[in-house]
Write a protein that holds these residues in place. Structure first.
Motif, PDB file in Angstrom:
ATOM      1  N   LEU A   2     189.790  13.503  64.793  1.00 43.28           N
ATOM      2  CA  LEU A   2     189.781  12.678  65.996  1.00 43.28           C
ATOM      3  C   LEU A   2     188.436  12.700  66.708  1.00 43.28           C
ATOM      4  O   LEU A   2     188.104  11.765  67.438  1.00 43.28           O
ATOM      5  CB  LEU A   2     190.877  13.149  66.965  1.00 43.28           C
ATOM      6  N   PHE A   3     187.655  13.762  66.497  1.00 46.81           N
ATOM      7  CA  PHE A   3     186.372  13.883  67.189  1.00 46.81           C
ATOM      8  C   PHE A   3     185.208  13.348  66.359  1.00 46.81           C
ATOM      9  O   PHE A   3     184.064  13.338  66.816  1.00 46.81           O
ATOM     10  CB  PHE A   3     186.097  15.341  67.555  1.00 46.81           C
ATOM     11  N   ASP A   4     185.471  12.897  65.127  1.00 42.00           N
ATOM     12  CA  ASP A   4     184.427  12.348  64.261  1.00 42.00           C
ATOM     13  C   ASP A   4     184.224  10.886  64.640  1.00 42.00           C
ATOM     14  O   ASP A   4     184.854   9.980  64.089  1.00 42.00           O
ATOM     15  CB  ASP A   4     184.843  12.476  62.799  1.00 42.00           C
ATOM     16  N   GLU A   5     183.318  10.641  65.588  1.00 36.99           N
ATOM     17  CA  GLU A   5     183.170   9.314  66.182  1.00 36.99           C
ATOM     18  C   GLU A   5     182.875   8.225  65.151  1.00 36.99           C
ATOM     19  O   GLU A   5     183.466   7.145  65.191  1.00 36.99           O
ATOM     20  CB  GLU A   5     182.077   9.335  67.255  1.00 36.99           C
ATOM     21  N   ASP A   6     181.988   8.486  64.214  1.00 37.25           N
ATOM     22  CA  ASP A   6     181.632   7.476  63.216  1.00 37.25           C
ATOM     23  C   ASP A   6     182.843   7.073  62.377  1.00 37.25           C
ATOM     24  O   ASP A   6     183.074   5.886  62.119  1.00 37.25           O
ATOM     25  CB  ASP A   6     180.518   7.996  62.304  1.00 37.25           C
ATOM     26  N   SER A   7     183.614   8.061  61.954  1.00 43.20           N
ATOM     27  CA  SER A   7     184.795   7.770  61.127  1.00 43.20           C
ATOM     28  C   SER A   7     185.851   7.014  61.915  1.00 43.20           C
ATOM     29  O   SER A   7     186.491   6.085  61.401  1.00 43.20           O
ATOM     30  CB  SER A   7     185.390   9.075  60.580  1.00 43.20           C
ATOM     31  N   VAL A   8     186.048   7.399  63.176  1.00 42.27           N
ATOM     32  CA  VAL A   8     187.039   6.739  64.019  1.00 42.27           C
ATOM     33  C   VAL A   8     186.631   5.286  64.277  1.00 42.27           C
ATOM     34  O   VAL A   8     187.463   4.379  64.268  1.00 42.27           O
ATOM     35  CB  VAL A   8     187.230   7.488  65.346  1.00 42.27           C
ATOM     36  N   VAL A   9     185.333   5.053  64.490  1.00 40.07           N
ATOM     37  CA  VAL A   9     184.841   3.691  64.705  1.00 40.07           C
ATOM     38  C   VAL A   9     185.103   2.828  63.469  1.00 40.07           C
ATOM     39  O   VAL A   9     185.550   1.681  63.580  1.00 40.07           O
ATOM     40  CB  VAL A   9     183.329   3.689  65.031  1.00 40.07           C
ATOM     41  N   GLN A  10     184.825   3.365  62.290  1.00 42.16           N
ATOM     42  CA  GLN A  10     185.063   2.615  61.061  1.00 42.16           C
ATOM     43  C   GLN A  10     186.541   2.264  60.918  1.00 42.16           C
ATOM     44  O   GLN A  10     186.904   1.155  60.506  1.00 42.16           O
ATOM     45  CB  GLN A  10     184.594   3.423  59.845  1.00 42.16           C
ATOM     46  N   GLU A  11     187.399   3.196  61.279  1.00 47.63           N
ATOM     47  CA  GLU A  11     188.845   2.945  61.220  1.00 47.63           C
ATOM     48  C   GLU A  11     189.222   1.881  62.243  1.00 47.63           C
ATOM     49  O   GLU A  11     190.066   1.007  61.968  1.00 47.63           O
ATOM     50  CB  GLU A  11     189.611   4.243  61.484  1.00 47.63           C
ATOM     51  N   ALA A  12     188.593   1.921  63.415  1.00 47.76           N
ATOM     52  CA  ALA A  12     188.886   0.949  64.474  1.00 47.76           C
ATOM     53  C   ALA A  12     188.548  -0.473  64.040  1.00 47.76           C
ATOM     54  O   ALA A  12     189.212  -1.436  64.445  1.00 47.76           O
ATOM     55  CB  ALA A  12     188.110   1.304  65.743  1.00 47.76           C
ATOM     56  N   LEU A  13     187.524  -0.603  63.223  1.00 51.25           N
ATOM     57  CA  LEU A  13     187.076  -1.920  62.795  1.00 51.25           C
ATOM     58  C   LEU A  13     187.963  -2.534  61.719  1.00 51.25           C
ATOM     59  O   LEU A  13     187.984  -3.760  61.544  1.00 51.25           O
ATOM     60  CB  LEU A  13     185.635  -1.841  62.276  1.00 51.25           C
ATOM     61  N   VAL A  14     188.714  -1.708  61.000  1.00 53.91           N
ATOM     62  CA  VAL A  14     189.509  -2.234  59.876  1.00 53.91           C
ATOM     63  C   VAL A  14     191.013  -2.069  60.052  1.00 53.91           C
ATOM     64  O   VAL A  14     191.788  -2.704  59.325  1.00 53.91           O
ATOM     65  CB  VAL A  14     189.094  -1.557  58.545  1.00 53.91           C
ATOM     66  N   VAL A  15     191.444  -1.248  61.009  1.00 51.37           N
ATOM     67  CA  VAL A  15     192.875  -0.980  61.152  1.00 51.37           C
ATOM     68  C   VAL A  15     193.625  -2.275  61.449  1.00 51.37           C
ATOM     69  O   VAL A  15     193.194  -3.106  62.255  1.00 51.37           O
ATOM     70  CB  VAL A  15     193.125   0.068  62.263  1.00 51.37           C
ATOM     71  N   ASN A  16     194.745  -2.471  60.776  1.00 53.05           N
ATOM     72  CA  ASN A  16     195.546  -3.691  60.909  1.00 53.05           C
ATOM     73  C   ASN A  16     196.755  -3.394  61.798  1.00 53.05           C
ATOM     74  O   ASN A  16     197.720  -2.780  61.362  1.00 53.05           O
ATOM     75  CB  ASN A  16     195.997  -4.166  59.522  1.00 53.05           C
ATOM     76  N   MET A  17     196.677  -3.817  63.047  1.00 45.30           N
ATOM     77  CA  MET A  17     197.771  -3.566  63.993  1.00 45.30           C
ATOM     78  C   MET A  17     198.230  -4.872  64.613  1.00 45.30           C
ATOM     79  O   MET A  17     197.464  -5.829  64.752  1.00 45.30           O
ATOM     80  CB  MET A  17     197.341  -2.588  65.073  1.00 45.30           C
ATOM     81  N   SER A  18     199.505  -4.914  64.995  1.00 46.30           N
ATOM     82  CA  SER A  18     200.036  -6.105  65.649  1.00 46.30           C
ATOM     83  C   SER A  18     201.195  -5.703  66.564  1.00 46.30           C
ATOM     84  O   SER A  18     201.763  -4.613  66.427  1.00 46.30           O
ATOM     85  CB  SER A  18     200.514  -7.132  64.616  1.00 46.30           C
ATOM     86  N   PHE A  19     201.516  -6.589  67.499  1.00 44.77           N
ATOM     87  CA  PHE A  19     202.582  -6.327  68.473  1.00 44.77           C
ATOM     88  C   PHE A  19     203.609  -7.450  68.395  1.00 44.77           C
ATOM     89  O   PHE A  19     203.251  -8.625  68.473  1.00 44.77           O
ATOM     90  CB  PHE A  19     202.002  -6.242  69.884  1.00 44.77           C
ATOM     91  N   GLU A  20     204.877  -7.073  68.228  1.00 48.09           N
ATOM     92  CA  GLU A  20     205.939  -8.062  68.103  1.00 48.09           C
ATOM     93  C   GLU A  20     207.000  -7.837  69.181  1.00 48.09           C
ATOM     94  O   GLU A  20     207.701  -6.825  69.158  1.00 48.09           O
ATOM     95  CB  GLU A  20     206.594  -7.980  66.721  1.00 48.09           C
ATOM     96  N   PRO A  21     207.113  -8.774  70.135  1.00 52.11           N
ATOM     97  CA  PRO A  21     208.148  -8.651  71.175  1.00 52.11           C
ATOM     98  C   PRO A  21     209.543  -8.714  70.554  1.00 52.11           C
ATOM     99  O   PRO A  21     209.826  -9.581  69.730  1.00 52.11           O
ATOM    100  CB  PRO A  21     207.880  -9.865  72.072  1.00 52.11           C
ATOM    101  N   GLN A  22     210.393  -7.770  70.925  1.00 54.94           N
ATOM    102  CA  GLN A  22     211.781  -7.740  70.469  1.00 54.94           C
ATOM    103  C   GLN A  22     212.685  -7.618  71.696  1.00 54.94           C
ATOM    104  O   GLN A  22     212.216  -7.382  72.796  1.00 54.94           O
ATOM    105  CB  GLN A  22     212.011  -6.549  69.529  1.00 54.94           C
ATOM    106  N   ASP A  23     213.988  -7.786  71.487  1.00 54.32           N
ATOM    107  CA  ASP A  23     214.923  -7.692  72.613  1.00 54.32           C
ATOM    108  C   ASP A  23     214.857  -6.330  73.295  1.00 54.32           C
ATOM    109  O   ASP A  23     215.092  -6.214  74.497  1.00 54.32           O
ATOM    110  CB  ASP A  23     216.359  -7.961  72.135  1.00 54.32           C
ATOM    111  N   ASN A  24     214.559  -5.288  72.522  1.00 49.52           N
ATOM    112  CA  ASN A  24     214.520  -3.931  73.080  1.00 49.52           C
ATOM    113  C   ASN A  24     213.103  -3.456  73.375  1.00 49.52           C
ATOM    114  O   ASN A  24     212.832  -2.263  73.447  1.00 49.52           O
ATOM    115  CB  ASN A  24     215.218  -2.942  72.137  1.00 49.52           C
ATOM    116  N   GLY A  25     212.175  -4.389  73.544  1.00 50.40           N
ATOM    117  CA  GLY A  25     210.812  -4.025  73.880  1.00 50.40           C
ATOM    118  C   GLY A  25     209.816  -4.551  72.863  1.00 50.40           C
ATOM    119  O   GLY A  25     210.162  -5.355  71.984  1.00 50.40           O
TER     120      GLY A  25
END
Length: 230
Positions: free
Chosen positions: A53-76
């Motif tokens: 978590l403290f390896d800034e370069d590695s975390v940045v690289q992950e931030a640039l490629v990580v595939n995340m999305s948000f889907e509204p559902q009835d329960n949140g």
């Protein structure tokens, strides 16, 4: 051309931002951005990839490629990482602490800045976070800073966990909240603070209905001339 409306709601964890922003987004028919979830997903992905978590370069690289999305559902709102529902996995105390650690890395915050700004679309956006009104959307038409005492926030979290059938240690939760607050308020980049033009709401002794009522009054004061569903 005027930019889409943004209602920015900032404040520490446990103050009630999540419930307030969900209510406001539903009332006005706006999109919802849970910026805290973005950092939680990133921290989860970093750990899952075996990175530090403290390896800034590695975390940045992950931030640039990580595939995340948000889907509204009835329960949140359900949070997906590479198509996998990680909603429950990123809502633990450990996940919150890890998110706070990666969020304190300046290069990581920069890497995720445009991704957050891309959520701004018509008819509007309700943004939940710690630097929405100060850094991500400094030109937001409405800014609210929702706060509450650490003790009350710890008690709310304890009751929430017990309601889910989980073991909850109030003293440990309180300690973690205070440590997270300290990191968030003192970090060099985008520290947790109220924008100069924000409405400061203390929810310590208020119900969510009372918080919503005060927030709505402020929103209509700021956006009174605009057409709103609510």
């Amino acid at each position: 051309m005027a930019k889409a409306i943004v209602i920015a709601v900032d404040g520490p964890g446990g103050a009630g931002k999540g419930e307030l922003t969900r209510r406001l987004a539903a009332r006005f028919g706006f999109a919802l951005l849970d910026s805290g979830a973005i950092y939680r997903v990133l921290a989860y992905a970093v750990r899952k990839a075996g990175l530090a978590l403290f390896d800034e370069d590695s975390v940045v690289q992950e931030a640039l490629v990580v595939n995340m999305s948000f889907e509204p559902q009835d329960n949140g709102v359900h949070v997906l990482l590479n198509g996998e529902d990680v909603t429950a996995a990123i809502r633990t105390e450990e996940a919150g602490a890890n998110a706070s650690k990666v969020a304190a890395l300046p290069a990581v915050r920069q890497a995720l800045l445009q991704r957050q700004r891309d959520f701004r679309k018509e008819p509007g956006l309700v943004a939940d976070g710690r630097d929405m009104g100060t850094v991500v959307f400094p030109d937001a038409q409405v800014k609210i800073f929702l706060d509450a005492s650490a003790e009350v926030r710890a008690k709310r979290r304890e009751l929430q966990l017990k309601a889910q059938g989980k073991v909850a240690d109030y003293d440990l939760i309180l300690q973690e909240i205070k440590e997270r607050d300290e990191r968030d308020r003192t970090r060099a980049t985008a520290p947790l603070k109220a924008a100069a033009d924000a409405l400061i709401l203390d929810s310590t002794a208020l119900t969510i209905e009372e918080v919503e009522e005060k927030a709505l009054a402020f929103i209509h004061e700021k956006l009174g001339t605009l057409e709103l569903n609510g």
